[in-house]
Design a protein around this motif. Structure first.
Motif, PDB file in Angstrom:
ATOM      1  N   THR A 177      10.025  21.477  -9.310  1.00  0.00           N
ATOM      2  CA  THR A 177      10.462  21.538  -7.914  1.00  0.00           C
ATOM      3  C   THR A 177      11.901  22.005  -7.821  1.00  0.00           C
ATOM      4  O   THR A 177      12.252  22.834  -6.963  1.00  0.00           O
ATOM      5  N   PHE A 178      12.760  21.493  -8.698  1.00  0.00           N
ATOM      6  CA  PHE A 178      14.160  21.909  -8.703  1.00  0.00           C
ATOM      7  C   PHE A 178      14.285  23.393  -9.068  1.00  0.00           C
ATOM      8  O   PHE A 178      15.119  24.112  -8.497  1.00  0.00           O
ATOM      9  N   CYS A 179      13.453  23.859  -9.991  1.00  0.00           N
ATOM     10  CA  CYS A 179      13.488  25.276 -10.371  1.00  0.00           C
ATOM     11  C   CYS A 179      13.106  26.161  -9.188  1.00  0.00           C
ATOM     12  O   CYS A 179      13.702  27.227  -8.986  1.00  0.00           O
ATOM     13  N   THR A 180      12.110  25.755  -8.406  1.00  0.00           N
ATOM     14  CA  THR A 180      11.734  26.546  -7.235  1.00  0.00           C
ATOM     15  C   THR A 180      12.870  26.571  -6.208  1.00  0.00           C
ATOM     16  O   THR A 180      13.084  27.597  -5.544  1.00  0.00           O
ATOM     17  N   MET A 181      13.592  25.461  -6.080  1.00  0.00           N
ATOM     18  CA  MET A 181      14.750  25.445  -5.173  1.00  0.00           C
ATOM     19  C   MET A 181      15.835  26.398  -5.667  1.00  0.00           C
ATOM     20  O   MET A 181      16.470  27.105  -4.865  1.00  0.00           O
ATOM     21  N   CYS A 182      16.047  26.422  -6.969  1.00  0.00           N
ATOM     22  CA  CYS A 182      17.038  27.353  -7.530  1.00  0.00           C
ATOM     23  C   CYS A 182      16.612  28.800  -7.299  1.00  0.00           C
ATOM     24  O   CYS A 182      17.456  29.674  -7.056  1.00  0.00           O
ATOM     25  N   CYS A 183      15.305  29.062  -7.346  1.00  0.00           N
ATOM     26  CA  CYS A 183      14.811  30.410  -7.055  1.00  0.00           C
ATOM     27  C   CYS A 183      15.115  30.778  -5.601  1.00  0.00           C
ATOM     28  O   CYS A 183      15.421  31.939  -5.296  1.00  0.00           O
ATOM     29  N   GLY A 184      15.052  29.786  -4.717  1.00  0.00           N
ATOM     30  CA  GLY A 184      15.428  30.024  -3.326  1.00  0.00           C
ATOM     31  C   GLY A 184      16.890  30.396  -3.200  1.00  0.00           C
ATOM     32  O   GLY A 184      17.257  31.275  -2.402  1.00  0.00           O
ATOM     33  N   CYS A 185      17.739  29.742  -3.989  1.00  0.00           N
ATOM     34  CA  CYS A 185      19.173  30.090  -3.990  1.00  0.00           C
ATOM     35  C   CYS A 185      19.385  31.516  -4.492  1.00  0.00           C
ATOM     36  O   CYS A 185      20.226  32.255  -3.956  1.00  0.00           O
ATOM     37  N   LEU A 186      18.636  31.903  -5.517  1.00  0.00           N
ATOM     38  CA  LEU A 186      18.743  33.275  -6.019  1.00  0.00           C
ATOM     39  C   LEU A 186      18.301  34.281  -4.958  1.00  0.00           C
ATOM     40  O   LEU A 186      18.880  35.367  -4.834  1.00  0.00           O
ATOM     41  N   ILE A 199      10.515  36.550 -10.853  1.00  0.00           N
ATOM     42  CA  ILE A 199      10.355  36.467 -12.308  1.00  0.00           C
ATOM     43  C   ILE A 199      10.742  35.080 -12.813  1.00  0.00           C
ATOM     44  O   ILE A 199      10.033  34.474 -13.628  1.00  0.00           O
ATOM     45  N   VAL A 200      11.866  34.568 -12.312  1.00  0.00           N
ATOM     46  CA  VAL A 200      12.311  33.227 -12.718  1.00  0.00           C
ATOM     47  C   VAL A 200      11.276  32.179 -12.324  1.00  0.00           C
ATOM     48  O   VAL A 200      10.982  31.246 -13.084  1.00  0.00           O
ATOM     49  N   VAL A 208       7.923  25.169 -17.895  1.00  0.00           N
ATOM     50  CA  VAL A 208       8.149  23.762 -17.533  1.00  0.00           C
ATOM     51  C   VAL A 208       6.892  22.916 -17.699  1.00  0.00           C
ATOM     52  O   VAL A 208       6.936  21.863 -18.357  1.00  0.00           O
ATOM     53  N   PRO A 209       5.730  23.308 -17.142  1.00  0.00           N
ATOM     54  CA  PRO A 209       4.530  22.472 -17.347  1.00  0.00           C
ATOM     55  C   PRO A 209       4.149  22.318 -18.814  1.00  0.00           C
ATOM     56  O   PRO A 209       3.778  21.223 -19.251  1.00  0.00           O
ATOM     57  N   LEU A 210       4.221  23.417 -19.585  1.00  0.00           N
ATOM     58  CA  LEU A 210       3.855  23.342 -20.999  1.00  0.00           C
ATOM     59  C   LEU A 210       4.806  22.434 -21.766  1.00  0.00           C
ATOM     60  O   LEU A 210       4.376  21.638 -22.624  1.00  0.00           O
TER      61      LEU A 210
END
Length: 259
Positions: A177-186, A199-200, A208-210
């Protein structure tokens, strides 16, 4: 402008107004008084909501005595006026969380209070941030990401579940979830047609899941140590008052009998 009124006037061309009633100007007259009242009442409401939020809204676990007693204990603790670790709100949350054996999804009683308080404020803050910053995409994404980061830190510092395997899975979901938020910042920082955020996001959705699934598999399989907690009884003048005050809210200790 809300507090100082016309002493800090808004530019006429930027003066906001109520869309459904254009004659009503924002932050002036009755609207300004309403904003000040809400500014004072909402924090009080959120504080009073904490003891009920941590017990999932079950008022059987929060009596009036424990509501005000827990508030007094919290204030004295923050003002360094008391070294006592006992707190009615925390104990009620622990008792509610352990009243039923949920097996591998059993919550961690030592961390349940912190977990639910953080969730409460995050759920209250996110809609306000999204609604109030609709016209400011960059500010919106950074504020949402800060909330996500706080929830991420709490999930690692205070594991929400007793079972370590399930904890790893929940931590992995929080990281994703935090990674998706960071993608929003990008997205708001890079060019409009940039594929970097996509891509990110794709890489995060795979790695992350693996990674956290591997951590969960490596955790040893062991019986869940389920704890059952009871709140402390509130002093009462008579036995009948003890039954009324404590009842379902805590453990009843009278003449050596524990319930």
């Amino acid at each position: 402008h809300i507090f100082f009124g016309d002493n800090v006037p808004l530019p006429e061309e930027e003066a906001p107004f109520l869309q459904s009633v254009p004659a009503v100007k924002c932050f002036t007259g009755s609207h300004r008084r309403l904003c000040i009242a809400l500014f004072l009442l909402v924090p009080c409401y959120l504080i009073a909501l904490i003891p009920y939020a941590v017990v999932e809204g079950d008022s059987n676990y929060v009596s009036v005595a424990k509501l005000w007693g827990g508030l007094s204990q919290t204030i004295r603790k923050f003002m360094f006026m008391s070294n006592v670790s006992e707190n009615y709100w925390i104990e009620s949350a622990m008792r509610k969380a352990t009243v039923v054996n949920l097996g591998f999804v059993h919550p961690h009683p030592d961390n349940i209070f912190v977990t639910r308080v953080v969730e409460l404020f995050a759920k209250a803050a996110l809609p306000v941030i999204v609604i109030e910053t609709t016209s400011y995409a960059r500010l919106q994404m950074y504020m949402v990401t800060v909330v996500g980061f706080i929830m991420l830190v709490v999930t690692f510092a205070c594991p929400p579940k007793v079972d370590r395997k399930l904890c790893r899975i929940e931590q992995g979901l929080r990281v994703f979830t935090f990674c998706t938020m960071c993608c929003g910042c990008l997205t708001v920082e890079l060019e409009k047609d940039s594929v970097v955020p996509l891509i990110v996001l794709g890489v995060s959705a795979v790695i992350v899941p693996l990674f956290f699934l591997a951590l969960a598999v490596r955790e040893p399989v062991s019986p869940v140590n389920v704890q059952q907690c009871s709140t402390s009884s509130i002093p009462a003048k008579s036995a009948s008052e003890a039954v009324i005050i404590d009842g379902a809210q805590g453990s009843l200790r009278f003449k050596g009998v524990s319930n």
